[in-house]
Structures are given as structure tokens and as C-alpha cells.
Write an enzyme that holds these catalytic residues in place. Structure first.
Site, PDB file in Angstrom:
ATOM      1  N   TYR A  96      29.026  29.781  32.075  1.00 39.40           N
ATOM      2  CA  TYR A  96      30.423  29.545  31.352  1.00 39.40           C
ATOM      3  C   TYR A  96      31.215  28.258  32.099  1.00 39.40           C
ATOM      4  CZ  TYR A  96      31.679  31.970  36.078  1.00 39.40           C
ATOM      5  OH  TYR A  96      31.882  31.968  37.350  1.00 39.40           O
ATOM      6  N   ARG A 155      36.517  26.837  43.314  1.00 33.60           N
ATOM      7  CA  ARG A 155      35.512  27.753  43.850  1.00 33.60           C
ATOM      8  C   ARG A 155      34.218  27.246  43.545  1.00 33.60           C
ATOM      9  NH1 ARG A 155      34.530  32.062  39.846  1.00 33.60           N
ATOM     10  NH2 ARG A 155      32.793  30.990  39.245  1.00 33.60           N
ATOM     11  N   HIS A 208      31.323  33.409  41.610  1.00 35.73           N
ATOM     12  CA  HIS A 208      32.458  34.235  42.002  1.00 35.73           C
ATOM     13  C   HIS A 208      31.949  35.544  43.012  1.00 35.73           C
ATOM     14  CE1 HIS A 208      35.892  36.959  41.621  1.00 35.73           C
ATOM     15  NE2 HIS A 208      35.105  37.954  41.431  1.00 35.73           N
TER      16      HIS A 208
END
Length: 366
Positions: free
Chosen positions: A274, A261, A265
Site C-alpha cells: 500500500y 514509520r 506497522h
């Protein structure tokens, strides 16, 4: 891991890919170009949809950047009679099945209760924003195919199968595991297509599973195959083989497509909080579109084709943007219509009450 197209764009099937080569050989130059065109179009659409969200035109957008090969290859492996159950990131799968992608934008704009009729969109079912629930829907549908006798008749032109998409995060949900139990028990005509993009929002996949997720297939009594998810040829060939097996009555299979990805998200997420930039940068050279382009260039594909694909992508995205800006909110009747198949007195009463309540503001009595 099954791989046919190397990261450098050379066609070099590894040992794990050998049994799937007869399925790759179904393809020709027209298919290769079609794969490339669709990946380019959906990436441009994806970018412009994210911009629409930033401009306040959508409540949310779910990017698919980086996962185009896994989706395009598997989508083309399905037959028209098959049923596809997506998660909420399979935009190009919907496009390939005949869905108008503005219908997805309408969902994320919040102006529709569902989005589209699957029967009018190539059996591409509705997006599922309840994580993993689509795996149960798909398994139940596949069981229904068995009860209806529409699969495993020996006629590959009419036999049906189901394919369900989900992610590595969803694989940790109980729904997925329940679906795998029933699929194995009933030997459903089904392919579980797991897109392992490395992150379940902010949770890395290694936090969720200490072993490859493909191994869960044999654990539930079905084949589990790991593929290079940025290799459109591996995605097509492996999915085609196991969908053929499913239609023939050989039961379900689980495919784990290893991809990444690249973006967030969703547009509600900030991956810089993160995820290290170095990780993302390490995946960029494996870009599925660049990989296929290198392959096509080596076969002598002319520059005009690539320019045409870019132009088509820009036109498609511009048209989707224009039509999205023209979308208006529906009337209040959508709250009440189609709740029941036939008119229901309670719903009729509630609709009349709301109409009277809203009218009270118009005449100044409220």
C-alpha cells in the site's frame, strides 16, 4: 512546526522554536551523547527483535525504526515521579524509565499476562494493544492525581504529571476524543504525545484528517503544538515545557510529532502492498540518528564515542536475544493466580479441576 535541529544536522531553531529554547538550554554535551546512545541501542534491539519474530521466537513484533527521536526526547523530558502510558511501540521510552526490554519480548512471546509492574519500571505502564484505550487510562490517572493532591502544589520537584503516547490512527478512535474531553474539562496535569508516523497500518493520515492533528488541541480547549518528530531537541524542549505547565496546574497539552514509520506497522504487515518506495526513500535522509550524529561530529565528538555506542548496542541486543531464547512458558497457575486479591472459592475449584484433568492424561485413564 517547531524545529531546532535541521535535517542536515545543523542547530538552527526556527521562529516557532524560540519560546522553547530555555528548555533546550537545560541540556549539555552529556545529554546529547545520551540521546544518541539510546537511539542507537534501541534501533539495534528493534532490528534483532524483528529477527526473533521471523525465527519463530515471538508471535509479533512492533518496530519503532524512524521514531527514536520523538520518543527519546520526550522520555527524557519527564521527571521520575511522572507516569507514562505507552501504546505498543515505545520501547526506548520504557528503557529510559528503567524497564528491562526483555519484558516487552516476553509479552510478544505470549508468556505473560501483563509484562511488568509499573511501580518497578519507573512508572512506565503496560503496553496497550487495544487501540487508544491508554488515553483514557492516562486521563483517569491524571484526574486521580488531582484528587490526591499530588500535583500543582507549587513544588516542581514532587508535583506529578502524566504523559500518554498514541498514534495518528488512534486519534480517529472515540477513546482519544473522550480522553481529550475529560482532560480539558478537568484541566488534568497531562501531555498527549501523538506520534504521527504517516500511516495507520495501511491508511494514510490524510485519509483520517484534512487538517494537522495538532489543531485538535485548541478544538478541545488545550494547546496544540506540532514538532519535527525526527528532531530530538524539539521533542525534548517542547515536551519539557508542557509537562512543567501540567505539573504547575495549567492543564493539558497536545503535541503532534511529525515522524515516519520506516518499516512495517508490525511484522504481520507488508507495507509494499500500500505504500510507494519513493515515499519511504524521501524520508530516509531525515533519519533522526544520522541527524544527531552530524550535529555531534560538528561539535568535535570523537569516533571512539560512536564506535562505543555501536558496540554497546550490539551487546545489548545480543544479551536480550540470549535471555529471550531462555524464556520458558509459565505454569498453568498464572491462569488463576492474582485474578482476585484474596483467594476465591470458585477460582480455587477451577484450578483443582484443571490439575485433576491434566493428571488424568499422565496416569493413562483419559
Amino acid at each position: 512546526m517547531v524545529q531546532m535541529l535541521g535535517a542536515d544536522g545543523t542547530f538552527a531553531p526556527n521562529e516557532a522554536a524560540e519560546q522553547y529554547l530555555p528548555y533546550f538550554e537545560r541540556l549539555d554535551d552529556g545529554d546529547f551523547r545520551k540521546f544518541y546512545r539510546d537511539m542507537v541501542v534501541v534501533r539495534r534491539f528493534d532490528r534483532d527483535a524483528a529477527n526473533l519474530q521471523r525465527q519463530g521466537q515471538l508471535a509479533l513484533w512492533v518496530p519503532s525504526h524512524g521514531q527514536e527521536a520523538a520518543q527519546v526526547g520526550s522520555a527524557y523530558a519527564a521527571r521520575p515521579q511522572d507516569h507514562i502510558f505507552p501504546s505498543y511501540r515505545e520501547h526506548v521510552v520504557g528503557m529510559i524509565r528503567g524497564l528491562d526490554l526483555v519484558d516487552i519480548l516476553r509479552v510478544l512471546k505470549g508468556v505473560t499476562m501483563g509484562g511488568w509492574n509499573p511501580a518497578e519500571a519507573g512508572n512506565f505502564h503496560l503496553y496497550s494493544f487495544v487501540l487508544a484505550s491508554q488515553t483514557l487510562h492516562a486521563t483517569g490517572y491524571a484526574m486521580g492525581m488531582q484528587f490526591d493532591g499530588s500535583t500543582a502544589t507549587g513544588n516542581p520537584e514532587t508535583d506529578e504529571a502524566v504523559m500518554v503516547y498514541y498514534g495518528d490512527g488512534a486519534s480517529s478512535q472515540g477513546d482519544v476524543n473522550e480522553a481529550l474531553v475529560f482532560a480539558s474539562s478537568y484541566q488534568t496535569p497531562q501531555v498527549f504525545f501523538l506520534q504521527n508516523n504517516g500511516w495507520a497500518i495501511s491508511v494514510p493520515v490524510e485519509r483520517q484528517s484534512r487538517v494537522p492533528l495538532a489543531l485538535r488541541g485548541p478544538g478541545f480547549g488545550m494547546p496544540g503544538i506540532q514538532i519535527d518528530g525526527n528532531d530530538v531537541f524539539a521533542s525534548y524542549a517542547v515536551t519539557a515545557k508542557h509537562l512543567d505547565d501540567a505539573r504547575a496546574g495549567h492543564g493539558p497539552a497536545l503535541i503532534e510529532a511529525m515522524t515516519y514509520r520506516v518499516g512495517a506497522h508490525t511484522t504481520a504487515d507488508d507495507p509494499t502492498k500500500y505504500r510507494r518506495d519513493a515515499e519511504t526513500e524521501a524520508w530516509l535522509p531525515r533519519d533522526p540518528i544520522a541527524r544527531l550524529r552530524t550535529f555531534l561530529e560538528a561539535r568535535g565528538t570523537e569516533q571512539a564515542f560512536f564506535d562505543g555506542a555501536d558496540a554497546e548496542a550490539a551487546d545489548y541486543a545480543a544479551d536480550a536475544r540470549r535471555r529471550t531464547l531462555e524464556v520458558t512458558a509459565p505454569g498453568d497457575e498464572v491462569i488463576f493466580d492474582n485474578v482476585y486479591a484474596e483467594p476465591h472459592p470458585l477460582v480455587t475449584e477451577q484450578k483443582a479441576w484443571l490439575e485433576a484433568f491434566e493428571a488424568s492424561f499422565e496416569d493413562g485413564n483419559a
